[in-house]
Each structure stands twice: as structure tokens, then as C-alpha cells.
Design a protein around this motif. Sequence first.
Motif, PDB file in Angstrom:
ATOM      1  N   THR A  67      11.455  12.119  -6.516  1.00 30.38           N
ATOM      2  CA  THR A  67      12.425  11.260  -7.131  1.00 30.38           C
ATOM      3  C   THR A  67      11.807   9.773  -7.348  1.00 30.38           C
ATOM      4  OG1 THR A  67      13.604  10.634  -5.285  1.00 30.38           O
ATOM      5  CG2 THR A  67      14.023  12.353  -6.258  1.00 30.38           C
ATOM      6  N   ALA A  68      12.597   9.094  -8.336  1.00 29.76           N
ATOM      7  CA  ALA A  68      12.030   7.732  -8.622  1.00 29.76           C
ATOM      8  C   ALA A  68      12.340   6.991  -7.120  1.00 29.76           C
ATOM      9  CB  ALA A  68      12.924   7.135  -9.565  1.00 29.76           C
ATOM     10  N   CYS A  69      13.348   7.210  -6.450  1.00 34.55           N
ATOM     11  CA  CYS A  69      13.366   6.448  -5.319  1.00 34.55           C
ATOM     12  C   CYS A  69      12.159   6.943  -4.191  1.00 34.55           C
ATOM     13  CB  CYS A  69      14.758   7.201  -4.485  1.00 34.55           C
ATOM     14  SG  CYS A  69      15.388   5.872  -3.085  1.00 34.55           S
ATOM     15  N   ASP A  70      11.870   8.176  -4.085  1.00 32.90           N
ATOM     16  CA  ASP A  70      10.723   8.522  -3.171  1.00 32.90           C
ATOM     17  C   ASP A  70       9.436   7.816  -3.868  1.00 32.90           C
ATOM     18  OD1 ASP A  70      12.494  10.220  -1.860  1.00 32.90           O
ATOM     19  OD2 ASP A  70      11.643  11.974  -3.237  1.00 32.90           O
ATOM     20  N   GLN A  71       9.341   7.745  -5.233  1.00 32.93           N
ATOM     21  CA  GLN A  71       8.234   7.073  -5.641  1.00 32.93           C
ATOM     22  C   GLN A  71       8.141   5.477  -5.461  1.00 32.93           C
ATOM     23  OE1 GLN A  71       7.911   8.025  -9.593  1.00 32.93           O
ATOM     24  NE2 GLN A  71       7.121  10.191  -9.212  1.00 32.93           N
ATOM     25  N   LEU A  72       9.499   4.947  -5.180  1.00 32.76           N
ATOM     26  CA  LEU A  72       9.641   3.296  -5.125  1.00 32.76           C
ATOM     27  C   LEU A  72       9.175   3.174  -3.578  1.00 32.76           C
ATOM     28  CD1 LEU A  72      10.304   0.799  -5.895  1.00 32.76           C
ATOM     29  CD2 LEU A  72      12.572   1.134  -5.545  1.00 32.76           C
ATOM     30  N   THR A  73       9.470   4.211  -2.722  1.00 30.96           N
ATOM     31  CA  THR A  73       8.917   4.113  -1.325  1.00 30.96           C
ATOM     32  C   THR A  73       7.447   4.059  -1.007  1.00 30.96           C
ATOM     33  OG1 THR A  73      11.130   4.825  -0.455  1.00 30.96           O
ATOM     34  CG2 THR A  73       9.425   5.008   1.084  1.00 30.96           C
ATOM     35  N   VAL A  74       7.149   5.070  -1.853  1.00 28.67           N
ATOM     36  CA  VAL A  74       5.389   5.162  -1.738  1.00 28.67           C
ATOM     37  C   VAL A  74       4.902   3.707  -2.515  1.00 28.67           C
ATOM     38  CG1 VAL A  74       3.387   6.399  -3.171  1.00 28.67           C
ATOM     39  CG2 VAL A  74       5.506   7.641  -1.975  1.00 28.67           C
ATOM     40  N   LEU A  75       5.289   3.401  -3.476  1.00 24.65           N
ATOM     41  CA  LEU A  75       4.729   1.790  -4.122  1.00 24.65           C
ATOM     42  C   LEU A  75       4.948   0.876  -3.078  1.00 24.65           C
ATOM     43  CD1 LEU A  75       3.332   1.095  -6.551  1.00 24.65           C
ATOM     44  CD2 LEU A  75       5.619   0.578  -7.611  1.00 24.65           C
ATOM     45  N   SER A  76       6.197   0.779  -2.644  1.00 22.07           N
ATOM     46  CA  SER A  76       6.507  -0.191  -1.440  1.00 22.07           C
ATOM     47  C   SER A  76       5.333  -0.357  -0.422  1.00 22.07           C
ATOM     48  CB  SER A  76       8.000  -0.043  -1.128  1.00 22.07           C
ATOM     49  OG  SER A  76       8.068  -1.094  -0.059  1.00 22.07           O
ATOM     50  N   ASN A  77       5.255   1.034   0.093  1.00 27.32           N
ATOM     51  CA  ASN A  77       4.124   1.137   1.093  1.00 27.32           C
ATOM     52  C   ASN A  77       2.788   0.762   0.777  1.00 27.32           C
ATOM     53  OD1 ASN A  77       6.299   1.959   2.968  1.00 27.32           O
ATOM     54  ND2 ASN A  77       5.880   4.294   2.461  1.00 27.32           N
ATOM     55  N   ALA A  78       2.610   1.186  -0.210  1.00 29.66           N
ATOM     56  CA  ALA A  78       0.996   0.812  -1.070  1.00 29.66           C
ATOM     57  C   ALA A  78       1.225  -0.881  -1.176  1.00 29.66           C
ATOM     58  CB  ALA A  78       1.025   1.470  -2.469  1.00 29.66           C
ATOM     59  N   LEU A  79       1.990  -1.332  -1.514  1.00 25.07           N
ATOM     60  CA  LEU A  79       1.997  -2.847  -1.694  1.00 25.07           C
ATOM     61  C   LEU A  79       1.923  -3.475  -0.511  1.00 25.07           C
ATOM     62  CD1 LEU A  79       2.349  -5.059  -3.652  1.00 25.07           C
ATOM     63  CD2 LEU A  79       4.793  -5.169  -3.557  1.00 25.07           C
ATOM     64  N   GLN A  80       2.395  -2.768   0.673  1.00 26.57           N
ATOM     65  CA  GLN A  80       2.492  -3.657   2.131  1.00 26.57           C
ATOM     66  C   GLN A  80       0.753  -3.269   2.445  1.00 26.57           C
ATOM     67  OE1 GLN A  80       5.090  -1.672   4.532  1.00 26.57           O
ATOM     68  NE2 GLN A  80       6.793  -2.949   3.828  1.00 26.57           N
ATOM     69  N   GLN A  81       0.068  -2.371   2.120  1.00 22.18           N
ATOM     70  CA  GLN A  81      -1.106  -1.793   2.732  1.00 22.18           C
ATOM     71  C   GLN A  81      -2.155  -2.862   1.531  1.00 22.18           C
ATOM     72  OE1 GLN A  81      -1.404   2.209   1.329  1.00 22.18           O
ATOM     73  NE2 GLN A  81      -1.117   2.917   3.629  1.00 22.18           N
ATOM     74  N   LEU A  82      -1.776  -3.029   0.249  1.00 18.49           N
ATOM     75  CA  LEU A  82      -2.571  -3.910  -0.489  1.00 18.49           C
ATOM     76  C   LEU A  82      -2.409  -5.475   0.204  1.00 18.49           C
ATOM     77  CD1 LEU A  82      -3.976  -4.536  -3.173  1.00 18.49           C
ATOM     78  CD2 LEU A  82      -1.787  -5.129  -4.062  1.00 18.49           C
TER      79      LEU A  82
END
Length: 59
Positions: free
Chosen positions: A2-17
Motif C-alpha cells: 500500500t501507499a502507507c507501506d511504501q511511505l514507511t519504506v521511504l521514511s526508513n530509507a531517508l533515515q538510512q540516507l
Amino acid sequence: MTACDQLTVLSNALQQLSSDALGVAAFSRLAQNQPELRAALPTRYTEVLFRLMHQLRSP
């Protein structure tokens, strides 16, 4: 996914970045490959996202 799941993935990736655990190119690819999240954005924001990702990858 879902878009919500993808937002979580993107948020985690931003923290990793931000902690240098993920490179800019990998983050950009990940951000661009979230179709449900992209579909939830108004068209003009999708265009801004692509321009921003392109600028992040440019030296």
C-alpha cells in the motif's frame, strides 16, 4: 504494498540516507520505485519528486 507501506519504506530509507547507511543513488531509485505512493500524489508533486531525485543524483 500500500501507499502507507511504501511511505514507511521511504521514511526508513531517508533515515538510512541521513546516517550514510544508504547512498543517494540507491535512495533515489527506491523513491522513484514506489508506484502506490506516487499514484497518491497530485501530478505536480510527482513531477517535483522526479526533479528532486534527479538533482540529488547529479554531482
